[in-house]
Design a protein around this motif. Structure first.
Motif, mmCIF file in Angstrom:
data_model
loop_
_atom_site.group_PDB
_atom_site.id
_atom_site.type_symbol
_atom_site.label_atom_id
_atom_site.label_comp_id
_atom_site.label_asym_id
_atom_site.label_seq_id
_atom_site.Cartn_x
_atom_site.Cartn_y
_atom_site.Cartn_z
ATOM 1 N N UNK A 9 0.657 -1.105 0.006
ATOM 2 C CA UNK A 9 0.079 0.088 0.078
ATOM 3 C C UNK A 9 1.322 1.292 0.246
ATOM 4 N N UNK A 10 1.829 1.473 0.812
ATOM 5 C CA UNK A 10 2.578 2.595 0.653
ATOM 6 C C UNK A 10 3.578 2.432 -0.734
ATOM 7 N N UNK A 11 3.783 1.273 -1.116
ATOM 8 C CA UNK A 11 4.261 1.480 -2.389
ATOM 9 C C UNK A 11 3.858 2.208 -3.335
ATOM 10 N N UNK A 12 2.378 1.786 -3.446
ATOM 11 C CA UNK A 12 1.239 2.436 -4.385
ATOM 12 C C UNK A 12 1.014 3.716 -4.146
ATOM 13 N N UNK A 13 1.016 4.098 -2.945
ATOM 14 C CA UNK A 13 0.870 5.381 -3.168
ATOM 15 C C UNK A 13 1.632 6.427 -3.439
ATOM 16 N N UNK A 14 3.812 5.756 -3.183
ATOM 17 C CA UNK A 14 4.273 6.868 -3.778
ATOM 18 C C UNK A 14 4.517 6.581 -5.260
ATOM 19 N N UNK A 15 4.110 5.642 -5.859
ATOM 20 C CA UNK A 15 4.094 5.782 -6.796
ATOM 21 C C UNK A 15 2.977 6.302 -7.677
ATOM 22 N N UNK A 21 4.474 13.858 -10.026
ATOM 23 C CA UNK A 21 5.724 15.078 -9.770
ATOM 24 C C UNK A 21 5.035 16.234 -11.077
ATOM 25 N N UNK A 22 4.972 17.084 -10.639
ATOM 26 C CA UNK A 22 4.800 18.442 -12.360
ATOM 27 C C UNK A 22 6.668 18.139 -12.579
ATOM 28 N N UNK A 23 7.402 18.324 -12.491
ATOM 29 C CA UNK A 23 8.832 18.521 -12.613
ATOM 30 C C UNK A 23 9.449 16.948 -13.879
ATOM 31 N N UNK A 24 8.560 16.625 -14.002
ATOM 32 C CA UNK A 24 8.173 15.474 -15.288
ATOM 33 C C UNK A 24 7.888 15.996 -16.340
ATOM 34 N N UNK A 31 7.200 7.394 -19.074
ATOM 35 C CA UNK A 31 7.644 6.593 -18.486
ATOM 36 C C UNK A 31 7.262 5.802 -16.959
ATOM 37 N N UNK A 32 6.609 7.047 -15.954
ATOM 38 C CA UNK A 32 6.219 6.909 -14.907
ATOM 39 C C UNK A 32 4.963 5.939 -15.729
ATOM 40 N N UNK A 33 3.891 6.283 -15.990
ATOM 41 C CA UNK A 33 2.851 5.582 -16.825
ATOM 42 C C UNK A 33 3.202 4.424 -16.993
ATOM 43 N N UNK A 34 3.954 3.983 -17.954
ATOM 44 C CA UNK A 34 4.520 2.136 -18.397
ATOM 45 C C UNK A 34 4.829 1.645 -16.582
ATOM 46 N N UNK A 39 3.583 -1.774 -12.065
ATOM 47 C CA UNK A 39 3.302 -1.527 -10.904
ATOM 48 C C UNK A 39 1.603 -2.606 -10.591
ATOM 49 N N UNK A 40 0.926 -1.698 -11.352
ATOM 50 C CA UNK A 40 -0.396 -1.967 -10.866
ATOM 51 C C UNK A 40 -0.520 -3.388 -11.255
#
Length: 79
Positions: A9-15, A21-24, A31-34, A39-40
């Motif tokens: 649960x903690x890892x999913x919230x970190x993701x 992240x507005x700096x992406x 890449x984060x979406x992939x 992860x999902x």
């Protein structure tokens, strides 16, 4: 790395935070979406496994055998 559903649960919230992240830039966000999709899929498998283990534990508890089963993924260890 810990291996409980609470840790998952903690890892999913970190993701989720990384996705916000507005700096992406566009490439970084892609890449984060992939990564999030991967992860999902893994998380769903882990959760399904936890549900199966819990059902088995409940069944064994019903027949007085539950004290012989450990469920570390749920943070439960019977003694």
């Amino acid at each position: 790395m810990k291996n409980t559903l609470s840790d998952l649960n903690n890892y999913l919230f970190e993701q989720l935070e990384r996705l916000q992240d507005d700096s992406l830039d566009e490439s970084g966000l892609d890449k984060e979406i992939q990564r999030s999709e991967a992860v999902q899929k893994v998380a769903k498998t882990i959760i399904d496994n936890g549900q199966l283990a819990l059902q088995a534990k409940k069944h064994l508890d019903e027949y007085g055998q539950g004290d012989k089963v450990e469920l570390p993924m749920l943070g439960v260890i019977s003694k």
